[in-house]
Write a protein that holds these residues in place. Structure first.
Motif, mmCIF file in Angstrom:
data_model
loop_
_atom_site.group_PDB
_atom_site.id
_atom_site.type_symbol
_atom_site.label_atom_id
_atom_site.label_comp_id
_atom_site.label_asym_id
_atom_site.label_seq_id
_atom_site.Cartn_x
_atom_site.Cartn_y
_atom_site.Cartn_z
ATOM 1 N N THR A 74 -70.698 -42.511 94.885
ATOM 2 C CA THR A 74 -70.649 -41.147 95.343
ATOM 3 C C THR A 74 -69.484 -40.621 94.208
ATOM 4 O O THR A 74 -68.747 -41.429 93.740
ATOM 5 C CB THR A 74 -70.035 -40.975 96.854
ATOM 6 N N TYR A 75 -69.682 -39.097 94.096
ATOM 7 C CA TYR A 75 -68.704 -38.686 93.224
ATOM 8 C C TYR A 75 -68.448 -37.520 94.118
ATOM 9 O O TYR A 75 -68.792 -36.609 94.344
ATOM 10 C CB TYR A 75 -69.271 -38.082 91.933
ATOM 11 N N GLN A 76 -67.133 -37.576 94.901
ATOM 12 C CA GLN A 76 -66.982 -36.588 96.052
ATOM 13 C C GLN A 76 -66.060 -35.585 95.786
ATOM 14 O O GLN A 76 -64.875 -35.945 95.299
ATOM 15 C CB GLN A 76 -66.659 -37.571 97.367
ATOM 16 N N ALA A 77 -66.352 -34.464 96.469
ATOM 17 C CA ALA A 77 -65.313 -33.257 96.144
ATOM 18 C C ALA A 77 -64.360 -33.303 96.831
ATOM 19 O O ALA A 77 -64.326 -33.893 97.919
ATOM 20 C CB ALA A 77 -66.321 -31.979 96.354
ATOM 21 N N ALA A 78 -63.101 -32.530 96.408
ATOM 22 C CA ALA A 78 -62.089 -32.256 97.153
ATOM 23 C C ALA A 78 -62.312 -31.687 98.548
ATOM 24 O O ALA A 78 -61.454 -32.023 99.468
ATOM 25 C CB ALA A 78 -61.117 -31.171 96.262
ATOM 26 N N SER A 79 -63.260 -30.757 98.824
ATOM 27 C CA SER A 79 -63.337 -30.209 100.205
ATOM 28 C C SER A 79 -63.275 -31.078 101.137
ATOM 29 O O SER A 79 -63.119 -31.288 102.303
ATOM 30 C CB SER A 79 -64.697 -29.437 100.241
ATOM 31 N N GLY A 80 -64.045 -32.377 100.658
ATOM 32 C CA GLY A 80 -64.062 -33.574 101.904
ATOM 33 C C GLY A 80 -62.694 -34.019 102.362
ATOM 34 O O GLY A 80 -62.626 -34.532 103.265
ATOM 35 N N ALA A 81 -61.570 -33.761 101.463
ATOM 36 C CA ALA A 81 -60.317 -33.939 102.139
ATOM 37 C C ALA A 81 -59.623 -32.794 102.836
ATOM 38 O O ALA A 81 -58.430 -32.747 103.087
ATOM 39 C CB ALA A 81 -59.633 -34.543 101.237
ATOM 40 N N GLY A 82 -60.235 -31.573 102.691
ATOM 41 C CA GLY A 82 -59.785 -30.417 103.493
ATOM 42 C C GLY A 82 -59.487 -29.311 102.564
ATOM 43 O O GLY A 82 -59.361 -29.333 100.942
ATOM 44 N N GLN A 83 -59.120 -28.056 103.026
ATOM 45 C CA GLN A 83 -58.640 -26.879 102.253
ATOM 46 C C GLN A 83 -57.577 -27.331 101.410
ATOM 47 O O GLN A 83 -57.448 -26.971 100.362
ATOM 48 C CB GLN A 83 -58.217 -25.995 103.106
ATOM 49 N N GLY A 140 -72.025 -49.380 98.964
ATOM 50 C CA GLY A 140 -71.684 -48.174 98.189
ATOM 51 C C GLY A 140 -70.413 -48.317 97.675
ATOM 52 O O GLY A 140 -69.454 -49.149 97.873
ATOM 53 N N THR A 141 -70.142 -47.370 96.636
ATOM 54 C CA THR A 141 -68.618 -47.273 96.305
ATOM 55 C C THR A 141 -68.521 -45.855 96.017
ATOM 56 O O THR A 141 -69.225 -44.969 95.619
ATOM 57 C CB THR A 141 -68.624 -47.648 94.696
ATOM 58 N N CYS A 142 -67.538 -45.351 97.043
ATOM 59 C CA CYS A 142 -67.280 -43.898 97.042
ATOM 60 C C CYS A 142 -65.967 -43.475 96.288
ATOM 61 O O CYS A 142 -65.020 -44.052 96.419
ATOM 62 C CB CYS A 142 -67.019 -43.581 98.609
ATOM 63 N N VAL A 143 -66.068 -42.478 95.423
ATOM 64 C CA VAL A 143 -65.255 -41.891 94.711
ATOM 65 C C VAL A 143 -64.775 -40.657 94.691
ATOM 66 O O VAL A 143 -65.640 -39.793 95.076
ATOM 67 C CB VAL A 143 -65.513 -42.381 93.294
ATOM 68 N N ARG A 144 -63.503 -40.347 94.906
ATOM 69 C CA ARG A 144 -63.075 -38.854 94.612
ATOM 70 C C ARG A 144 -62.977 -38.363 93.292
ATOM 71 O O ARG A 144 -62.413 -38.997 92.524
ATOM 72 C CB ARG A 144 -61.869 -38.675 95.382
ATOM 73 N N VAL A 145 -63.669 -37.025 92.957
ATOM 74 C CA VAL A 145 -63.656 -36.843 91.630
ATOM 75 C C VAL A 145 -63.091 -35.124 91.590
ATOM 76 O O VAL A 145 -63.566 -34.429 92.766
ATOM 77 C CB VAL A 145 -65.148 -36.692 91.235
#
Ligand code: 2RA
Length: 338
Positions: free
Chosen positions: A157-166, A235-240
């Protein structure tokens, strides 16, 4: 007519998106209550031509509600969702608090709406919204799983900032400006620089397995949603440094052959899925294409060339984390209760 609705965590990114989506989809409500922590009580929130005053969330907030959409974190859900259910208010919860609890349906409406058949609107009950990266992956993969069965799924995964909130979205913007201006980087939300960087997802790591919690959610929630222990998931989950849409690279090992054309046709006919897959134009899904939209976008559909058969498919998937990854899926669950 329509249910008496409460929004719990209304001032957060997902809470505000609940309101947008309820309005956009003309959700039939008879009354609306805005609930949040004491810190936000008293704030004003506009919805559907009315201005509401945010009330402090307590155990007694739900006696006059039939439906509560929660997105206030796991501790608020653990503390208040059972009281809401006991008061006859049906809860749709976006946190991970009860996702793996037996008897709590974990639902993506396009996939397993039958799992919530015993829950009646206004008669209590808790339904859990899966984790965003799980919803986005399974909305894309389930049409293939239902056709030929997935034996193994490998997700990056290439996960967006929004997943960690506003606040994380705001920090990404701030850090980007600081980085460009050569100024010291502000790190309040994440312990390391986020702008122009990638890092392993910021959830806790299982020190025995080395997997982070986000990766384990993908593994466990897939088994529950597909109601099977026979599918192998890793899976490998990454914040991008992307604002609000997750991207996921997915490799599938199938129980039976499926050509790329067959896979593409399944996806083109799948609910909640849009295909962007044009090799000549080299066109494929991107987070900016998916942002603010409802569908999960699928492309880069190809045969897994590491295999000697047609039992492997690779996909690239993008989905808006705040909408289908959270608020839209929860509202679709609420619609299925009507
Ligand atoms: C994340 N899945 O992206 C989480 C949000 N719930 O961090």
């Amino acid at each position: 007519t329509g249910p008496r609705v409460a929004i719990v965590g209304v001032t957060g990114a997902v809470g505000m998106e609940f309101l947008q989506i309820l309005k956009q989809r003309d959700f039939p409500y008879s009354s609306m209550k805005m609930l949040a922590s004491a810190r936000s009580a008293g704030k004003k929130v506009d919805f559907d031509g009315e201005t509401y005053t945010v009330e402090e969330l307590t155990e007694n907030s739900f006696g006059d509600c039939d439906l509560a959409l929660f997105s206030a974190g796991g501790s608020a859900t653990k503390k208040f969702a059972p009281a809401a259910s006991d008061a006859g208010c049906t809860v749709v919860d976006n946190s991970s608090a009860f996702r793996m609890t037996d008897g709590v349906p974990l639902v993506v409406p396009e996939i397993n709406v039958e799992a919530m058949k015993d829950i009646k609107l206004g008669k209590g009950g808790i339904i859990a919204n899966p984790n965003c990266s799980t919803i986005i992956a399974l909305t894309a993969v389930t049409p293939i799983h239902k056709a030929v069965g997935v034996k193994r799924m490998v997700v990056s995964t290439y996960q967006a900032a929004s997943g960690a909130g506003q606040a994380a979205m705001e920090e990404l913007e701030l850090q980007t400006r600081e980085a460009l201006d050569g100024k010291p980087i502000t790190t309040n939300i994440f312990p390391r620089q986020y702008a122009f960087n990638l890092f392993s997802h910021n959830s806790d790591v299982d020190v025995d397995l080395g997997y982070n919690e986000e990766e384990m959610k993908l593994v466990k929630e897939t088994a529950k949603i597909w109601n099977t222990k026979d599918v192998k998931v890793t899976g490998t989950c990454v914040r991008v440094p992307v604002m609000r849409a997750h991207a996921e690279s997915i490799n599938l090992e199938l129980n039976a052959p499926l050509t790329v054309d067959e896979a593409r046709k399944l996806l083109e006919n799948a609910a909640g899925v849009s295909v962007i897959d044009n090799r000549k134009e080299n066109d494929f899904p991107t987070p900016l294409v998916a942002s603010y939209n409802d569908d999960v976008y699928v492309g880069r559909i190809r045969r897994d060339i590491s295999r000697d058969d047609d039992c492997g498919i690779d996909l690239f998937v993008c989905g808006d984390q705040i909408r289908k990854g959270a608020a839209l899926n929860a509202v679709q669950i609420a619609e299925a209760l009507l």
